[in-house]
Design an enzyme around this catalytic site. Structure first.
Site, short mmCIF file in Angstrom:
data_model
loop_
_atom_site.label_atom_id
_atom_site.label_comp_id
_atom_site.label_asym_id
_atom_site.label_seq_id
_atom_site.Cartn_x
_atom_site.Cartn_y
_atom_site.Cartn_z
N LYS A 179 5.47 -1.21 -9.36
CA LYS A 179 5.93 0.00 -8.67
C LYS A 179 5.58 0.02 -7.20
O LYS A 179 6.43 0.31 -6.35
CB LYS A 179 5.32 1.24 -9.36
N SER A 224 41.86 -22.36 23.70
CA SER A 224 41.85 -21.78 22.36
C SER A 224 41.92 -22.88 21.32
O SER A 224 42.45 -23.97 21.59
CB SER A 224 43.05 -20.85 22.19
N ASN A 263 29.01 -28.21 13.86
CA ASN A 263 27.62 -28.60 14.03
C ASN A 263 27.07 -29.42 12.87
O ASN A 263 25.98 -29.95 12.96
CB ASN A 263 26.75 -27.37 14.23
N LEU A 318 -5.55 3.49 -4.89
CA LEU A 318 -5.35 3.17 -6.30
C LEU A 318 -3.93 2.67 -6.53
O LEU A 318 -2.96 3.38 -6.25
CB LEU A 318 -5.59 4.42 -7.16
N ASN A 371 7.31 8.07 -9.12
CA ASN A 371 7.17 7.57 -10.48
C ASN A 371 8.43 6.85 -10.96
O ASN A 371 8.36 5.99 -11.82
CB ASN A 371 6.86 8.72 -11.45
N ARG A 431 7.95 3.99 -15.45
CA ARG A 431 9.20 4.74 -15.26
C ARG A 431 10.10 4.16 -14.16
O ARG A 431 11.23 4.58 -14.02
CB ARG A 431 8.87 6.21 -14.96
N ALA A 488 39.81 -18.49 22.18
CA ALA A 488 39.88 -17.91 20.84
C ALA A 488 39.91 -19.00 19.77
O ALA A 488 40.39 -20.11 20.01
CB ALA A 488 41.12 -17.04 20.72
C1 UD1 Z 1 -3.06 11.72 -11.25
C2 UD1 Z 1 -4.13 12.81 -11.31
C3 UD1 Z 1 -3.43 14.18 -11.26
C4 UD1 Z 1 -2.61 14.28 -10.00
C5 UD1 Z 1 -1.63 13.11 -9.89
C6 UD1 Z 1 -0.99 13.11 -8.54
C7 UD1 Z 1 -6.00 12.00 -12.61
C8 UD1 Z 1 -6.67 12.00 -13.93
N1 UD1 Z 1 -4.87 12.67 -12.54
O1 UD1 Z 1 -2.26 11.86 -12.40
O2 UD1 Z 1 -4.40 15.22 -11.29
O3 UD1 Z 1 -1.90 15.50 -9.97
O4 UD1 Z 1 -2.32 11.85 -10.04
O5 UD1 Z 1 0.05 12.17 -8.48
O6 UD1 Z 1 -6.51 11.43 -11.68
N2 UD1 Z 1 -4.36 4.11 -11.36
C9 UD1 Z 1 -5.15 2.99 -11.33
N3 UD1 Z 1 -5.87 2.65 -12.42
C10 UD1 Z 1 -5.85 3.40 -13.55
C11 UD1 Z 1 -5.05 4.54 -13.57
C12 UD1 Z 1 -4.32 4.88 -12.46
O7 UD1 Z 1 -5.19 2.28 -10.32
O8 UD1 Z 1 -6.55 3.03 -14.49
C13 UD1 Z 1 -3.59 4.46 -10.18
C14 UD1 Z 1 -2.11 4.44 -10.41
O9 UD1 Z 1 -1.56 3.17 -10.11
C15 UD1 Z 1 -1.63 5.51 -9.44
C16 UD1 Z 1 -2.79 6.48 -9.36
O10 UD1 Z 1 -3.91 5.78 -9.81
O11 UD1 Z 1 -1.40 4.96 -8.17
C17 UD1 Z 1 -2.56 7.70 -10.22
O12 UD1 Z 1 -2.43 7.31 -11.56
P1 UD1 Z 1 -1.36 7.96 -12.51
O13 UD1 Z 1 -1.44 7.34 -13.83
O14 UD1 Z 1 -0.05 7.98 -11.84
O15 UD1 Z 1 -1.97 9.43 -12.61
P2 UD1 Z 1 -1.20 10.75 -12.90
O16 UD1 Z 1 -1.07 10.91 -14.36
O17 UD1 Z 1 0.00 10.84 -12.07
CA CA Z 2 1.35 9.47 -10.73
#
Ligand code: UD1
Ligand code: CA
Length: 493
Positions: free
Chosen positions: A27, A416, A397, A12, A239, A19, A391
């Site tokens: 990111k 040199s 070039n 994902l 993050n 942030r 030296a």
């Molecule tokens: C998520 C988990 C949380 C866990 C944490 C660990 C859920 C609901 N929560 O929270 O339980 O402790 O990760 O870091 O799953 N992403 C997508 N598409 C989306 C949303 C997110 O690709 O629509 C990806 C983000 O880019 C990221 C990952 O999923 O790589 C996690 O998403 P993020 O929004 O960071 O979730 P957290 O709130 O951190």
């Molecule tokens: Ca996260």
């Protein structure tokens, strides 16, 4: 038990990463140890040899897609147009794989593009436990000192996982729990698809939570389990740039520890930085404040540093490279470079050769035992073996439009302060005189000289700069000379 490769790993990586406060990069493209965050996730994932490796992309996806195509062509991007939550992201990926007929039977591993410290080994451990326990879903968890922001693992009286509750949706009591969801899971692919279709959005963020599938599966009578990570740092999610630096430090410590255990001396781990792709042999020594990047390779017993940054550079056995910046250079065994050298792409220094102090080289092949010891620029050149470049020489070039080549033969001794105005050749065994501008070929064994005659204007300083320290020193020297010659002229007693 050997592990059946998963049907798919889904990484994902669609989130914005607000942030990070980055306008330039999504990111997951921020690098640590020579690899993007998503690159680390993909590298860990491919260790499982999954049938499919999908990366869910969304925010600034053109950049992510381009990066994956260039660096990780086995990773197939899947576009999630709107980021409606982790559950939605996985659903989009499964639908895309199924639509293309690419989703086979078996396990689906879900991981995230922002957990660069997660190793293939931990993923394998998760997949193994998932298969052995016959689970529908297995979550990778960790006990962390500060669980703020993470989803909490809710376990029943029997100690089994019941559900995951997001920090924002948790009660005060639930927030006391320090076992958290890493965001990494193993699922049965088919059951995951079914569970995702039941996930709702009635939570504080109005999103489809992947985490809700655990409770859905359990309530449908399936087994749900957890694997606790051996080291909670493994699942550190990035993050912001503070966490980016923390992860970089942890990963670097791991890379240096591995090198030291393999027989490399790292004098100062605090100021030594390795990329994941660096290679080394036993008894290599890395002095403080040194960065080894890309495909850099350090041979047996070679010494690099202090204060050196080598990128895609090969250092042969027993060679030494100090206070040097190098890109795409090759330093053969027993050669020495620096202190204060700049090796640019295409530099090839032969065995026991030398590139010394304040020397810059580019597209320069310097043969075995040949030396460029001091204050020189060698660009677009071939130097044979056993030659010495005086030296303060410059290989001229560039004519302002084109680059030209200079060839120096074997066992030459160039003076040199020479300018070699390319294209020009100096034959084997030839010499050139100090201060010469060599703009025509010098035949083998000849001396090349281009030097104006010297003329001394006697008494100039006393006439033109009277009363200066120079004039006084000159006059005193002249007086001594007169007295000395008067004495030696005197008849002996
Ligand atoms: C998520 C988990 C949380 C866990 C944490 C660990 C859920 C609901 N929560 O929270 O339980 O402790 O990760 O870091 O799953 N992403 C997508 N598409 C989306 C949303 C997110 O690709 O629509 C990806 C983000 O880019 C990221 C990952 O999923 O790589 C996690 O998403 P993020 O929004 O960071 O979730 P957290 O709130 O951190
Ligand atoms: Ca996260």
């Amino acid at each position: 038990m050997s592990l059946t490769p998963p049907a798919a790993v889904i990484v994902l990586a669609a989130g914005e990463g607000t942030r990070m406060k980055s306008r330039a990069l999504p990111k997951v493209l921020h690098p640590i140890a020579g690899r993007s965050l998503v690159g680390h996730a993909v590298a860990a994932a491919r260790e499982l040899a999954p049938a499919q490796l999908a990366v869910v992309v969304g925010h600034l996806r053109e950049k992510v897609v381009e990066h994956l195509a260039a660096e990780f062509p086995e990773a197939v991007p899947v576009v999630q147009e709107e980021q409606n939550g982790t559950g939605h992201a996985v659903r989009v990926a499964l639908e895309a794989l199924a639509r293309d007929g690419r989703l086979g039977e078996g396990a689906v591993i879900v991981t995230t593009g922002d957990t660069p410290l997660l190793t293939g080994e931990t993923l394998r451990h998760l997949a193994q436990a998932h298969a052995e326990d016959g689970n529908a879903a297995t979550v990778l968890t960790a006990e962390v000192p500060d669980a703020t922001g993470y989803g909490r693992i809710l376990r029943g009286e029997d100690g089994r996982v019941r559900a995951i509750v997001e920090h924002k949706d948790a009660t005060e009591a639930q927030r006391e729990i320090r076992e958290i969801n890493s965001g990494v899971f193993a699922f049965d692919g088919k059951l995951l698809g079914e569970a995702l279709s039941e996930v709702r959005t009635d939570n504080s963020q109005g999103e489809e939570y992947l985490t809700d599938t655990l409770q859905i599966l359990r309530e449908a009578g399936h087994r749900v389990g957890a694997v606790v990570a051996a080291d909670h740092q493994d699942i550190l999610g990035i993050n912001d740039r503070v966490q980016l630096a923390q992860a970089r430090r942890i990963l670097n410590d791991r890379l240096l520890e591995r090198a030291m255990r393999a027989g490399v001396t790292v004098v100062d781990p605090a100021t030594t930085w390795f990329d994941v792709t660096v290679e080394y042999e036993q008894d290599a020594v890395v002095q403080p404040n040194t960065q080894l990047k890309g495909a850099t390779r350090i041979g047996e017993g070679a010494e690099v540093g202090p204060n050196s940054t080598l990128t895609d550079t090969v250092v042969g056995a027993g060679a030494s490279v100090s206070n040097t910046t190098a890109f795409e250079a090759e330093v053969a065994e027993g050669a020495s470079v620096g202190p204060y050298a700049y090796l640019r792409p295409g530099t090839k220094l032969g065995a026991k050769g030398k590139i010394g102090t304040f020397v810059e080289t580019k597209k320069a092949e310097i043969g075995p035992g040949s030396k460029v010891p001091h204050l020189s620029y060698v660009g677009d050149a071939t130097i044979g073996e056993g030659s010495n470049i005086g030296a303060a020489s410059v290989f001229v070039n560039y004519d302002g439009v084109n680059k030209h080549h200079t060839t120096i033969g074997d066992h030459c001794r160039t003076g040199s302060d020479n300018m070699f105005v390319a294209p020009v050749n100096v034959g084997d065994g030839a010499y050139t005189a100090a201060g010469s501008v060599i703009y025509q070929d010098v035949p083998a064994g000849a001396l090349g000289v281009t030097r104006p005659q010297q003329r001394n204007v006697e008494g100039w300083v006393s006439r033109k700069r009277p009363g200066t320290a120079a004039a006084r020193a000159a006059e005193a020297a002249q007086a001594r000379r007169r007295d000395g010659s008067a004495e030696s002229d005197a008849p002996s007693a």
